[in-house]
Write a protein that holds these residues in place. Structure first.
Motif, PDB file in Angstrom:
ATOM      1  N   UNK A   1       0.867  -1.233   0.002  1.00  0.00           N
ATOM      2  CA  UNK A   1       0.036  -0.198   0.042  1.00  0.00           C
ATOM      3  C   UNK A   1       0.983   1.101  -0.075  1.00  0.00           C
ATOM      4  N   UNK A   2       0.890   2.197  -0.956  1.00  0.00           N
ATOM      5  CA  UNK A   2       1.569   3.256  -1.154  1.00  0.00           C
ATOM      6  C   UNK A   2       1.233   4.413  -0.341  1.00  0.00           C
ATOM      7  N   UNK A   3       1.927   5.268   0.198  1.00  0.00           N
ATOM      8  CA  UNK A   3       1.727   6.336   1.204  1.00  0.00           C
ATOM      9  C   UNK A   3       1.543   7.394   0.253  1.00  0.00           C
ATOM     10  N   UNK A   4       0.609   8.325   0.631  1.00  0.00           N
ATOM     11  CA  UNK A   4       0.390   9.716   0.131  1.00  0.00           C
ATOM     12  C   UNK A   4       1.435  10.609   0.492  1.00  0.00           C
ATOM     13  N   UNK A   5       2.535  10.605   0.083  1.00  0.00           N
ATOM     14  CA  UNK A   5       3.667  11.610   0.442  1.00  0.00           C
ATOM     15  C   UNK A   5       3.518  12.856   0.411  1.00  0.00           C
ATOM     16  N   UNK A   6       2.824  13.062  -0.809  1.00  0.00           N
ATOM     17  CA  UNK A   6       2.694  14.738  -0.991  1.00  0.00           C
ATOM     18  C   UNK A   6       1.604  15.228   0.019  1.00  0.00           C
ATOM     19  N   UNK A   7       0.674  14.671   0.573  1.00  0.00           N
ATOM     20  CA  UNK A   7      -0.203  15.210   1.599  1.00  0.00           C
ATOM     21  C   UNK A   7       0.384  15.397   2.876  1.00  0.00           C
ATOM     22  N   UNK A   9       3.580  15.654   3.347  1.00  0.00           N
ATOM     23  CA  UNK A   9       4.381  16.898   3.260  1.00  0.00           C
ATOM     24  C   UNK A   9       3.828  18.292   3.326  1.00  0.00           C
ATOM     25  N   UNK A  10       2.466  18.398   2.487  1.00  0.00           N
ATOM     26  CA  UNK A  10       1.809  19.690   2.549  1.00  0.00           C
ATOM     27  C   UNK A  10       1.200  19.743   3.873  1.00  0.00           C
ATOM     28  N   UNK A  11       0.791  18.817   4.692  1.00  0.00           N
ATOM     29  CA  UNK A  11       0.307  18.918   5.999  1.00  0.00           C
ATOM     30  C   UNK A  11       1.398  19.445   6.991  1.00  0.00           C
ATOM     31  N   UNK A  15       1.555  23.256   8.846  1.00  0.00           N
ATOM     32  CA  UNK A  15       1.735  23.372  10.252  1.00  0.00           C
ATOM     33  C   UNK A  15       2.984  24.175  10.642  1.00  0.00           C
ATOM     34  N   UNK A  16       3.995  24.115  10.004  1.00  0.00           N
ATOM     35  CA  UNK A  16       5.149  24.641  10.053  1.00  0.00           C
ATOM     36  C   UNK A  16       5.150  26.401  10.108  1.00  0.00           C
ATOM     37  N   UNK A  17       4.383  26.590   9.224  1.00  0.00           N
ATOM     38  CA  UNK A  17       4.274  28.346   8.923  1.00  0.00           C
ATOM     39  C   UNK A  17       4.124  28.812  10.145  1.00  0.00           C
ATOM     40  N   UNK A  18       2.960  28.718  10.750  1.00  0.00           N
ATOM     41  CA  UNK A  18       2.425  29.208  12.296  1.00  0.00           C
ATOM     42  C   UNK A  18       3.321  28.839  13.094  1.00  0.00           C
ATOM     43  N   UNK A 128       4.458  26.152  -0.892  1.00  0.00           N
ATOM     44  CA  UNK A 128       4.112  24.672  -0.641  1.00  0.00           C
ATOM     45  C   UNK A 128       3.892  24.004  -2.109  1.00  0.00           C
ATOM     46  N   UNK A 129       3.486  24.768  -2.970  1.00  0.00           N
ATOM     47  CA  UNK A 129       3.420  24.035  -4.300  1.00  0.00           C
ATOM     48  C   UNK A 129       4.554  23.846  -4.982  1.00  0.00           C
TER      49      UNK A 129
END
Length: 732
Positions: A1-7, A9-11, A15-18, A128-129
């Motif tokens: 089962x593959x992980x959604x790595x992009x999601x 990293x985005x998440x 969180x890191x911005x604030x 992010x993009x």
């Protein structure tokens, strides 16, 4: 089962911005409130935010480094995090005080506040993009910026593990070696990662967003307190933000290279030039720490410039406050970027002489910034001691295995932008080149500086000429002869004109590239942007008057609009190219039937998963070794970004990665022992090499030649990670 790595990293990035708020807002807010610099307490909350961000950039770095060095990184993290509840308590107290007196807290959001907020959200979205990996099935495509970010993520992770100063995580010969490059940015990121629990990769990505916020904040402060924009301030800030998207005529240079010179398209459109003048977009993403250094330098200069604007200019307390804040700003700037700070130092020497001998102004601003500079030296004593007692050369601008020539940081040389070889093949330079090849080459580079700067600056060169040529800025309405230049305008122009020869004839020698020339160029780019915003804002006002602009203005308007449009197209095109460089590269591999087709994305995918498993399976202080590769190879960046542990050798080249810290004399023996392991080596050979060089875990994947040999160490040693295409083996 593959992980959604992009999601994932985005998440983490969102969180890191604030998570940076305590570091890049609260520390500065408290400093501004306590010092009441330029009437901080009487200003609206929005303007306080504009002051708080560059103040935080100035205070947080030197504070975190000194506390981290003499106590611990955890202590620095705790103290900085504590500024958040202190700021909230201060705001609640102020609100209650205003309520008792029947006043309202001045927010200052209107007008255009919601527009600015939308721009901030769009900027975060662009960060992010641009920087997160994009997953497509079992392929993972990084941005081209990962070539440099990979080392910076490793340096941040090293600060988390080893404290201040961080160890060089990509070279280990017999014992850990302190990181010798300018590491303050990575310590700040490590502080955020420590108290937030977020991964170093997400924090480093989010730091690019805050570098942009700081740049906009210092632009806003300059427009209000330096150029005195007045009623048009907020609109001019938005104009300046828009101009950050305008670069030179790079798209034209690339068109010439492709259509006339038949060169292949570069992955970064600004690489048409050997020593580029990078756009704001590229600087903010390639080198956010250099932009941070620029922000601190110009913030220090703004404080010195306004040292006469206080009601009591002779107040000792005001002078002391300015000196302390300037000292912190310049100390942090030096730790963010030695190159920007050194360039700024040269400019300030010239500016001081100009102010005292030519302008004959009050010496107070000069004395204030000089005193702040002396204080910064005191604050930097521990760091300067590290620089002078380390075996490596102080690099850190780009990933490279190069080292300084003869131990010198800088040398005199003509900047090379357009390659001079075609010009050297033409008379009369061809005859000169036969007898004096180096002189002819320097002469050719000097001649080519003119067209190079025309292409690199584009729109901003037109702006510069308008301010320099009186007839171009003439106001020919009745009763007016010309638009005079204020002391602020003259100062900005002076900074531009002094910086230009500095970046043209001084270069750094630490790495193969001219990091000084690349980064110090921002010292003239920021004044040009401020002048451009002033020009557009004031011309826009004149177009709305009943009096028509003079005839000369029409071609200038057309030229400005054309170069601005080309600059916007160049930036937009480069955003696309840099984001999709790896997929485009793999498409080219497929078209050529290259054996590399399909390897980059899949290598990144299996490495991300494999190192994620390895991170949870081995101790944080373990020493890991993957296959050393040449500097600049994409696979090497993939490994360095994901490994999150100390590595013995990163590069299969001279230095092995010791340029950022460590004794390079051990490199040849380490390469002789480790490189053959990833070709075809037995378990016994691997154990002997690991024992000799204190390595605990070896990593291999399906793209390493040793993977294909069933009798190699890959299949004989005890695995701690045994993924189908990625294995980490215990070689203790």
């Amino acid at each position: 089962m593959t992980q959604n790595i992009t999601v994932q990293e985005i998440t983490a990035t969102l969180w890191a911005v604030p998570a940076f708020i305590p570091v890049f807002v609260c520390t500065g807010y408290l400093a501004g409130w306590c010092s009441n610099v330029l009437g901080f307490r009487q200003r609206s909350l929005v303007e306080r935010l504009f002051w708080s961000i560059p103040l935080s950039f100035s205070v947080s770095a030197i504070f975190a480094v000194l506390v981290g060095k003499f106590f611990s990184l955890s202590a620095a993290s705790f103290l900085i995090l504590a500024t958040l509840p202190l700021c909230l308590a201060l705001l609640v107290w102020e609100w209650s005080q205003n309520r008792r007196s029947g006043q309202h807290l001045n927010i200052g959001l209107r007008p255009l506040g919601l527009t600015a907020l939308l721009i901030a959200l769009l900027w975060i979205a662009l960060v992010v993009v641009t920087l997160v990996d994009i997953q497509k099935g079992t392929n993972l495509y990084a941005s081209l910026f990962s070539l440099d970010h990979s080392a910076r993520v490793a340096w941040t992770a090293s600060a988390l593990r080893t404290g201040v100063p961080p160890d060089n995580p990509l070279y280990y010969f017999r014992h850990p070696a302190p990181l010798r490059n300018y590491y303050f940015w990575y310590v700040v990121c490590a502080v955020v990662s420590r108290f937030s629990g977020l991964p170093a990769r997400a924090v480093m990505t989010a730091s690019c967003a805050w570098s942009g916020f700081a740049l906009v904040a210092v632009i806003g402060l300059y427009l209000k307190h330096f150029l005195h924009a007045g009623a048009r301030l907020r609109k001019q800030v938005l104009i300046a933000i828009g101009l950050l998207c305008v670069t030179g005529l790079d798209i034209c240079a690339n068109a010439v290279d492709i259509l006339m010179l038949h060169k292949p398209l570069t992955m970064d459109l600004e690489w048409w030039s050997v020593e580029s003048i990078y756009s704001w977009y590229s600087s903010l993403f390639w080198v956010p720490h250099h932009v941070a250094g620029l922000v601190c330098c110009f913030f220090a200069f703004l404080l010195a410039w306004n040292s006469l604007s206080r009601p009591s200019p002779n107040s000792r307390a005001t002078f002391t406050t300015n000196v302390v804040l300037i000292g912190a700003a310049l100390a942090s700037s030096f730790g963010y970027s030695i190159f920007v700070t050194f360039g700024f130092f040269l400019v300030m020497l010239a500016w001081a002489a100009w102010q005292l001998l030519i302008e004959r102004n009050s010496p107070r601003p000069v004395v204030t910034i000089a005193a702040g500079g002396l204080l910064s030296l005191v604050l930097l004593v521990p760091y300067l001691f590290e620089l002078t007692h380390n075996q490596a050369n102080p690099g850190g601008g780009s990933v490279s295995g190069g080292s300084s020539a003869a131990g010198h940081l800088f040398t005199l040389a003509v900047r090379e932008m357009i390659p001079p070889e075609p010009l050297l093949q033409r008379e009369p330079l061809r005859s000169v080149a036969i007898a004096h090849p180096q002189s002819a080459r320097n002469l050719a580079k000097l001649i080519l500086l003119v067209p190079s700067y025309i292409i690199e600056f584009g729109f901003y060169l037109v702006v510069l000429l308008i301010y320099l040529i009186p007839s171009w800025r003439a106001d020919r309405r009745p009763g007016r002869d010309r638009t005079p230049l204020t002391p602020a305008h003259r100062t900005l122009l002076f900074i531009v004109l002094v910086t230009l020869p500095i970046i043209s004839f001084v270069r750094s020698t630490v790495l193969k590239g001219n990091d000084f020339g690349w980064r110090a160029a921002m010292i003239l780019q920021l004044p040009l942007l401020l002048l451009a915003s002033e020009l557009i804002a004031t011309w826009g006002a004149k177009r709305r008057t009943a009096v028509a602009p003079p005839p000369l203005r029409r071609p200038l308007h057309a030229l400005l609009q054309l170069t601005m449009l080309i600059g916007l197209i160049s930036t937009a095109s480069n955003i696309f190219m840099v984001r999709f460089a790896f997929p485009l590269l793999e498409s080219g591999y497929r078209g050529k039937n290259s054996p590399l087709a399909g390897t980059l994305g899949h290598n990144a995918y299996i490495s991300w998963l494999g190192y994620d498993h390895l991170d949870r399976a081995i101790p944080p202080n373990a020493i890991v070794q993957f296959a050393p590769l040449e500097p600049g190879q994409l696979q090497s960046s993939i490994q360095a970004e994901d490994v999150n542990h100390q590595v013995a050798v990163q590069f299969d080249s001279d230095g092995c990665g010791a340029g950022a810290g460590g004794d390079p004399s051990g490199c040849p023996a380490m390469l002789a022992a480790l490189v053959p392991l990833f070709q075809d080596a037995t378990a016994q050979q691997a154990l002997e090499a690991c024992r000799e060089h204190q390595i605990q875990y070896l990593v291999a994947n399906i793209y390493d030649p040793v993977w294909k040999h069933p009798d190699s160490w890959v299949w004989k040693l005890n695995p701690v990670v045994a993924d189908p295409e990625f294995r980490a083996l215990d070689c203790r």
